[in-house]
Design a protein around this motif. Structure first.
Motif: not given
Length: 289
Positions: A177, A174-175, A208, A256, A234, A34, A172, A237-238, A72, A187
């Motif tokens: 960042y 993602c919630r 992701k 994060k 993350d 990432d 994505n 996600t990661d 992302n 996000d």
């Protein structure tokens, strides 16, 4: 307070545990990494990250290590993002970046969709020829627009999604960042969830944590999942998403990251302080093809 001798013995035991863990984890022939939160946080390189990347580069030359940056990040164009990274002395080539915007564009073209774009103005150049007015769109592409997102744009997207056969594509899930002020900020995920809820349609995820995205990354570096690691900040996600397709996830305590992430039921394969420590682990496990 422990004596120097006790502290020395404890340090030795910790090093032995770390060495045994290294030996048990299997070889590494590919690395996915990432960007934001791992190499840098809002344009400031993480401690030791530039030097650590140079060490990975040496493994590319000496051991044939495959390296791909997966991101992302969707508030800048591909060229703009490469420029920002290289300004921080990371020296990354355009073809070494596999991004959610690139994956989203490929998905739109493959399905011959005509999207109404909810994307940051800096990203629009990457979607030239794929920018449709709302009255002719049959899809919505949702990305992080930061302060450019407003009620009118969201409501227009909702109206597009009311049409039969329309499609929601999100960069994505993602919630949040970590923003330029060091605070967690919303996000794409929350807005994607909202549009899914009101439209009754499930979003196609371009980046992701999509398994399609990770499979595409593996194909790009020509490596199998079991010999590849993913470095990210993350945990969902990661790390956990990568582990779901067989890639070993390395969680870094930067970006994060929150301490509670280490209690995730999915359990990261490895958790380290930063990117430099992740590279140290890779150096101990890399093997030539």
């Amino acid at each position: 307070k422990p004596s120097p001798q006790m502290a020395s013995r404890e340090d030795g035991r910790e090093q032995q545990r770390f060495s045994e863990q290294q030996e048990d984890q299997g070889v590494v022939r590919g690395v996915l990494c990432d960007l934001s939160g791992v190499l840098h946080v809002k344009g400031v390189p993480c401690p030791g990250a530039v030097a650590a990347l140079r060490r990975l580069r040496r493994l590319q030359q000496s051991h044939g290590l495959a390296l791909l940056f997966v991101s992302n990040t969707d508030t800048d164009s591909h060229a703009g993002l490469i420029g920002l990274l290289n300004a921080m002395e990371f020296d990354i080539e355009p073809e070494e970046l596999f991004s959610a915007p690139r994956a989203a564009k490929a998905l739109l073209q493959e399905r011959q969709l005509k999207p109404y774009l909810l994307v940051h103005h800096k990203l629009r150049p990457d979607f030239e020829g794929l920018d449709y007015e709302a009255d002719e769109a049959d899809a919505v592409l949702l990305a992080d627009m930061e302060e450019e997102l407003d009620y009118t744009k969201l409501n227009t997207a909702f109206q597009v999604l009311q049409r039969d056969g329309s499609t929601l594509v999100a960069m994505n899930r993602c919630r949040y960042y970590r923003d330029r002020h060091g605070k967690l900020s919303l996000d794409v995920g929350p807005f994607a969830h909202m549009l899914e809820w009101v439209s009754g349609k499930e979003a196609l995820i371009a980046g992701k944590p999509s398994s399609v995205f990770y499979s595409g990354a593996l194909k790009k570096i020509d490596r199998v999942a079991s010999e590849t690691v993913m470095i990210g900040d993350d945990v969902n996600t990661d790390v956990i998403a990568a582990q779901a397709v067989g890639i070993r996830g390395i969680l870094v305590r930067t970006g994060k990251y929150r301490p509670i992430d280490e209690d995730h039921p999915g359990k990261p394969h490895l958790t380290v302080d930063n990117f430099a420590k992740a590279v140290e682990w890779i150096e101990a496990n890399v093997i030539a093809p």
